[in-house]
Design a protein around this motif. Structure first.
Motif, PDB file in Angstrom:
ATOM      1  N   UNK A 396      -5.355   1.186   1.604  1.00 55.85           N
ATOM      2  CA  UNK A 396      -5.353   2.206   0.562  1.00 55.85           C
ATOM      3  C   UNK A 396      -4.154   2.093  -0.365  1.00 55.85           C
ATOM      4  N   UNK A 397      -3.100   1.474   0.117  1.00 55.62           N
ATOM      5  CA  UNK A 397      -1.928   1.186  -0.715  1.00 55.62           C
ATOM      6  C   UNK A 397      -1.480  -0.224  -0.384  1.00 55.62           C
ATOM      7  N   UNK A 398      -0.185  -0.392  -0.100  1.00 54.62           N
ATOM      8  CA  UNK A 398       0.265  -1.664   0.442  1.00 54.62           C
ATOM      9  C   UNK A 398      -0.499  -1.937   1.732  1.00 54.62           C
ATOM     10  N   UNK A 399      -1.106  -3.108   1.902  1.00 52.22           N
ATOM     11  CA  UNK A 399      -1.848  -3.376   3.135  1.00 52.22           C
ATOM     12  C   UNK A 399      -0.968  -3.212   4.379  1.00 52.22           C
ATOM     13  N   UNK A 400      -1.511  -2.517   5.371  1.00 55.90           N
ATOM     14  CA  UNK A 400      -0.793  -2.194   6.606  1.00 55.90           C
ATOM     15  C   UNK A 400      -1.673  -2.526   7.798  1.00 55.90           C
ATOM     16  N   UNK A 401      -1.102  -3.214   8.758  1.00 51.11           N
ATOM     17  CA  UNK A 401      -1.728  -3.391  10.066  1.00 51.11           C
ATOM     18  C   UNK A 401      -0.924  -2.616  11.095  1.00 51.11           C
TER      19      UNK A 401
END
Length: 545
Positions: A396-401
């Motif tokens: 939804x913003x900076x890709x996060x895992x």
């Protein structure tokens, strides 16, 4: 609820030790000042616990055709493939060679470490913020403090494979391409090299019977919380041997993986580390010799074109046994992002390799790492098992895992749920040589955008599950003060050509995480480092240079 001290709880809450360190072993940097500790009591203690590490290491020849510095993922791949191509290879590793045992505790306990844990330190403040203290000794994990970040890496034969938590994840193509910018072709990697690396490391998904066992109650809670927030947890491949984990569950070997031992090693072989695959196969060729406790200080080039390696041979307590220089025709740097970058930056600054280009020391990143905590979410089981079962991805913003992690040593109903967060953060640092200190320094600005992006994801899960962010007031919800995944410093396609050949220096190669441009696209780097090393050494062998 079992009794436990607040100190014990806090010291173990998601990270008194390295959270899944997947870097190649940094075999090459000098010992910390004052490393030696000639304490006769400690000598007796550790000789009794692990006499095997006191064996005299084989002497490296004064000249050898091929030297590999380091024994982590990239170095191990390189040594094996060169040996299979008929070349004799000497592997220099600063750390000791540790044994395995079904019943002995070879490595330090994650929650209550001793000198076997860390590389010549006496204290450590992990992501919990609570210090732990231990003997100064040549343990398996190096923690190096820089401004704005603490870097965790292996110091042991097998490198990062000993101290990481086993996650083997292939990045999405869009993230890989964002990081590598076309220098490395994802389609080729996905078709040939990722499968080869995964097969060699024997990566597999956690079986249902293991996932549903008591020590993995926290994994099931983690997945449940993620689903409540609208995420779909994805099972991930792991390097763990599930048959050994089952033996632990049935009491046929000493419990290790199922009681949260991983960050300082798994004594019983539950973690299928490099000493059981690449390095074992390399030595089986008869062409590879591993030289533990060989600490490389510097590298250079002789007038005749040979490469020079200056090194110290040490004892497990850090005492220097000998200091010498050796030469080779071809030198492969597999000392990890920190170790390889330090050697190259020092060599350029001191004139030992003056023609290294301006990209050496640049492009370093933390892989967007941060430790993530939620609390007041009790799960069944006395302790939390180490292997990671799943991950989620948020774009939804900076890709996060976020990856399902564990809290070593936390008792039943303590309610700590840990994650490892990784982002697609383009923040980069650089190495420089400090003449006054005669030292290589890492300048890194920090990564506030990573913290904000990960916090947003964690807050969604907290709100959906009715739990608490962090463990107030003791443990932060998102802690980016460390990285277990240092990457870059000799980036492929910049400091080297597209296959790791160092620009300006024929016969000099970078084969480890230093070649990665600061990130592996929101996933653990181990599989990508291995696959890239397979790709590069194949091209080098085929070309004969």
């Amino acid at each position: 609820m079992p009794s436990f001290s607040r100190r014990a709880l806090l010291a173990s809450a998601i990270g008194t030790a390295a959270v899944g360190a997947t870097t190649a072993s940094a075999a090459a940097n000098p010992l910390p000042r004052g490393a030696a500790n000639a304490n006769p009591f400690l000598e007796l203690k550790y000789r009794a616990l692990v006499p095997e590490i006191y064996a005299t290491p084989p002497t490296v020849a004064s000249h050898t055709p091929v030297l590999v510095i380091g024994s982590g993922f990239g170095a191990a791949v390189t040594a094996l493939r060169l040996a299979q191509a008929g070349q004799k290879v000497s592997v220099l590793e600063r750390g000791s060679r540790w044994p395995r045992s079904a019943w002995r505790q070879i490595f330090a306990d994650d929650a209550l470490p001793d000198g076997r844990a860390q590389w010549y330190r006496t204290s450590f403040t992990g992501v919990s913020g609570v210090p732990v203290f231990f003997d100064r000794f040549g343990g398996v994990l190096d923690v190096t403090e820089y401004r704005n970040i603490s870097v965790w890496r292996g110091a042991v034969v097998g490198g990062g494979s000993i101290v990481f938590t086993g996650a083997l994840v292939q990045p999405e193509q869009r993230f890989f391409d964002h990081v590598f910018g076309g220098t490395v072709d994802y389609t080729e990697m996905s078709r040939a090299w990722y499968p080869k690396a995964l097969s060699m490391l024997r990566g597999s998904l956690m079986p249902a019977d293991v996932y549903n066992s008591s020590p993995f109650g926290h994994s099931r809670i983690w997945d449940q919380q993620a689903r409540a927030a609208g995420y779909s947890p994805q099972p991930i491949n792991s390097i763990f041997s599930w048959d050994v984990v089952r033996q632990e569950l049935s009491g046929r070997v000493r419990a290790s993986a199922i009681r949260g031992e991983s960050n300082y090693g798994n004594s019983n072989g539950a973690k299928y580390d490099l000493t059981q695959n690449y390095l074992a196969q390399a030595e089986a060729t008869g062409r590879v010799t591993i030289h533990p406790r060989h600490v490389v200080q510097s590298i250079g080039r002789e007038a005749n074109g040979r490469y020079r390696v200056d090194l110290q041979v040490i004892r497990p307590d850090g005492t220097v046994v000998s200091t010498r220089s050796v030469t080779c025709d071809r030198l492969f740097l597999g000392a990890g992002s920190i170790g390889t970058s330090e050697l190259l930056v020092r060599a350029r600054a001191t004139g030992a390799l003056p023609d290294l280009n301006e990209h050496v020391g640049q492009g370093w990143g933390s892989n967007g790492d941060a430790a993530v905590t939620r609390s007041f979410a009790p799960s069944r089981g006395i302790v939390q098992a180490a292997p990671s079962a799943s991950r989620i991805l948020d774009e939804r913003g900076m890709p996060v895992t976020l990856e399902n992690w564990y809290a070593p040593g936390v008792p039943v109903n303590a309610g700590i749920i840990g994650s490892l967060g990784m982002t697609l953060d383009d923040t980069r640092g650089s190495f420089r040589y400090d003449t006054a200190r005669d030292d290589v320094v890492l300048d890194f600005p920090g990564q506030p955008d990573t913290v904000a992006a990960i916090r947003a994801v964690n807050d969604r899960i907290v709100a959906a599950s009715g739990v608490v962010a962090g463990l107030p007031p003791f443990v932060r919800d998102v802690n980016d003060s460390f990285t277990a995944h240092p990457l870059g410093g000799a980036v492929v396609g910049k400091a080297t050509d597209a296959y790791g050949r160092v620009v300006g220096y024929p016969g000099l190669y970078v084969v480890d995480g230093a070649a990665i441009p600061g990130s592996t696209g929101t996933v653990n780097p181990s599989l990508t480092i291995t696959a890239l090393a397979e790709r590069n050494i194949d091209a080098i062998i085929r070309a004969g240079r």
